[in-house]
Design a protein around this motif. Sequence first.
Motif, PDB file in Angstrom:
ATOM      1  N   SER A   1       0.861  -1.176   0.000  1.00  0.00           N
ATOM      2  CA  SER A   1       0.000   0.000   0.000  1.00  0.00           C
ATOM      3  C   SER A   1       0.895   1.222   0.000  1.00  0.00           C
ATOM      4  O   SER A   1       1.839   1.294   0.787  1.00  0.00           O
ATOM      5  CB  SER A   1      -0.907   0.028   1.244  1.00  0.00           C
TER       6      SER A   1
ATOM      7  N   MET B   1       1.309   4.974   0.913  1.00  0.00           N
ATOM      8  CA  MET B   1       0.674   5.919   1.830  1.00  0.00           C
ATOM      9  C   MET B   1       1.623   7.075   2.111  1.00  0.00           C
ATOM     10  O   MET B   1       2.812   6.993   1.796  1.00  0.00           O
ATOM     11  CB  MET B   1       0.339   5.219   3.152  1.00  0.00           C
TER      12      MET B   1
ATOM     13  N   TYR C   1      -3.876   7.531   1.690  1.00  0.00           N
ATOM     14  CA  TYR C   1      -3.558   6.509   0.692  1.00  0.00           C
ATOM     15  C   TYR C   1      -3.231   7.231  -0.596  1.00  0.00           C
ATOM     16  O   TYR C   1      -3.925   8.156  -0.994  1.00  0.00           O
ATOM     17  CB  TYR C   1      -4.731   5.537   0.491  1.00  0.00           C
TER      18      TYR C   1
ATOM     19  N   GLU D   1      -2.968   6.010  -3.826  1.00  0.00           N
ATOM     20  CA  GLU D   1      -3.174   5.174  -5.015  1.00  0.00           C
ATOM     21  C   GLU D   1      -3.678   5.952  -6.181  1.00  0.00           C
ATOM     22  O   GLU D   1      -4.537   6.672  -6.254  1.00  0.00           O
ATOM     23  CB  GLU D   1      -4.145   4.058  -4.690  1.00  0.00           C
TER      24      GLU D   1
END
Length: 119
Positions: free
Chosen positions: A94, A96, A117, A119
């Motif tokens: 992930s 972050m 986050y 993404e």
Amino acid sequence: MAWYAAHIVMSVRFKDGNQDSYPFWENIILIEAASDEEAERKAGKKGRESEGDSSGSFQWNDRPATWVFAGVRKIIACEDSGDRPGDGSEITYSEMAVDSQEALDKLVKGEPVAVRYEE
């Protein structure tokens, strides 16, 4: 065929109608598939199969509830995805960010901190 890590989000829905908080789990499962699209389809099927209330016995904080499939948050091809994952394989990640080194130190210690986050 390749290996993927599927991030499946399951949320708690209360049966009594009063919902001011939305607890959820992000379950990460391994999927073998020929493409990203097939991996996402298989993950969605698994999420829908996980819905339910354990024959009426599931509770969250002493309240009758049910698990609801919220969606597939992401599909990540595993490192060396053509090989079966083994000891030391990177399964998922992930991306972050936090606002400071202090916040990063708190995160590592398991203390509450605001995380974005990326993404």
